[in-house]
Write an enzyme that holds these catalytic residues in place. Structure first.
Site, PDB file in Angstrom:
ATOM      1  N   LYS A  66     -11.303  -2.297  -4.131  1.00 19.90           N
ATOM      2  CA  LYS A  66     -10.562  -2.810  -2.967  1.00 19.90           C
ATOM      3  C   LYS A  66     -11.108  -2.286  -1.637  1.00 19.90           C
ATOM      4  CE  LYS A  66      -6.326  -3.721  -5.519  1.00 19.90           C
ATOM      5  NZ  LYS A  66      -4.877  -3.591  -5.595  1.00 19.90           N
ATOM      6  N   ARG A 152       1.659  14.742  -5.139  1.00 17.49           N
ATOM      7  CA  ARG A 152       1.206  15.982  -5.777  1.00 17.49           C
ATOM      8  C   ARG A 152       0.371  16.791  -4.781  1.00 17.49           C
ATOM      9  NH1 ARG A 152      -1.953  14.692 -11.193  1.00 17.49           N
ATOM     10  NH2 ARG A 152      -3.337  13.787  -9.628  1.00 17.49           N
TER      11      ARG A 152
END
Ligand code: ATR
Length: 272
Positions: A66, A152
């Site tokens: 992408k 995270r």
């Protein structure tokens, strides 16, 4: 002669896009061919150009291309520019390449289809990768009371929040910074792929809260299974896939397909 479209990815054999677009074409009476095309990891641009030379009119782009698709466009939509990623390519006149990103609008249409409103609500987004970057502008445009991105790697969520601060109220941080309750929690991590659950506290949802996972499968993802134990309503990402495809189909053909029967078709092929 029918016009050619494809999805370019690596891997791509598992892609549901051919099934979805062929169903849209049959439903709207559009004459087109839609195939899955494997692009070499180091040969995305060459694969796209070869496809255009063989009569290709447009393509969807999936993992991991992408960003590369974004880089090769001559003209970008505003939403693709903000996302920094392109999932829909159009082979325009005089060889000009147009790029758009329909992932975020696909998510929003799917939320709307499930009667999930965002205005004035507290929204939590888990993850800070490409999927989140594509979704942030459309989500913020709905004017949630607050949008919190938790990742995270907290610094990535903070950087994303800074990049989109001009669009709406958005903050970022790590899982230790997670507090409060939310009307909508969107899992945009890839944790579901490996059957892992992000470290989420009990009591995360407001009464009537909704859990949305951008992933989908035959069985509910671990995130959605956990959300059920928290009494949240659950929605998986199958509808988002169909809705982003419908928007791409509209860009190429100027015809908007009905998504309800195609969602049903896709769900049925999953359980077969
Ligand atoms: P995508 O383009 O689908 O968003 P990505 O850019 O690879 O994919 O991002 C994957 C996201 O899932 C990241 O936010 C990642 O967190 P890090 O930035 O800290 O790597 C998150 N992720 C992956 N596995 C995870 C896990 N087991 N628990 C929590 N988050 C996880």
């Amino acid at each position: 002669m029918s016009e050619r479209y494809c999805v370019l990815g690596n891997p791509v054999a598992h892609s549901k896009s051919p099934l979805i677009h062929q169903a849209f074409a049959a439903q709207t009476g559009q004459l087109l061919e839609y195939t899955a095309e494997l692009a070499p990891l180091d040969g995305f641009e060459a694969a796209w150009r070869a496809f255009c030379e063989s009569g290709g009119r447009g393509a969807n782009v999936t993992v991991p291309f992408k960003q590369e698709a974004f880089a090769l466009c001559d003209t970008l939509s505003e939403r693709a520019r903000r996302a920094g990623a392109v999932n829909t390519l159009i082979n325009g006149q005089n060889g000009r390449i147009y790029g758009d990103n329909t992932d975020g609008i696909g998510l929003l249409r799917d939320l709307t289809a499930h009667d999930v409103a965002l205005a004035g609500k507290r929204v939590l987004v888990l993850g800070a990768g490409g999927a989140v970057r594509g979704a942030l502008a459309p989500l913020l445009a709905e004017r949630p009371d607050e949008l919190l991105i938790i990742n995270r790697t907290g610094a990535k969520a903070e950087a994303l929040a800074r990049d989109f601060a001009d669009v709406g109220a958005v903050r970022g941080g790590s899982y230790d910074a997670l507090e409060g309750t939310f009307d909508l929690v969107i899992n945009a991590t890839s944790a579901s792929l490996s059957g892992e659950l992000p470290p989420l506290p009990e009591g995360l949802f407001t009464p009537g809260g909704v859990a949305y996972d951008m992933m989908y499968g035959v069985e509910p993802t671990v995130f959605l299974q956990w959300a059920k134990t928290q009494k949240a309503a659950t929605v998986d990402g199958l509808g988002m896939l169909v809705e982003q495809a419908a928007e791409a189909f509209f860009l190429w053909r100027n015809v908007r397909p009905e998504t309800v029967p195609v969602r049903a078709l896709l769900r049925e092929t999953l359980t077969r």
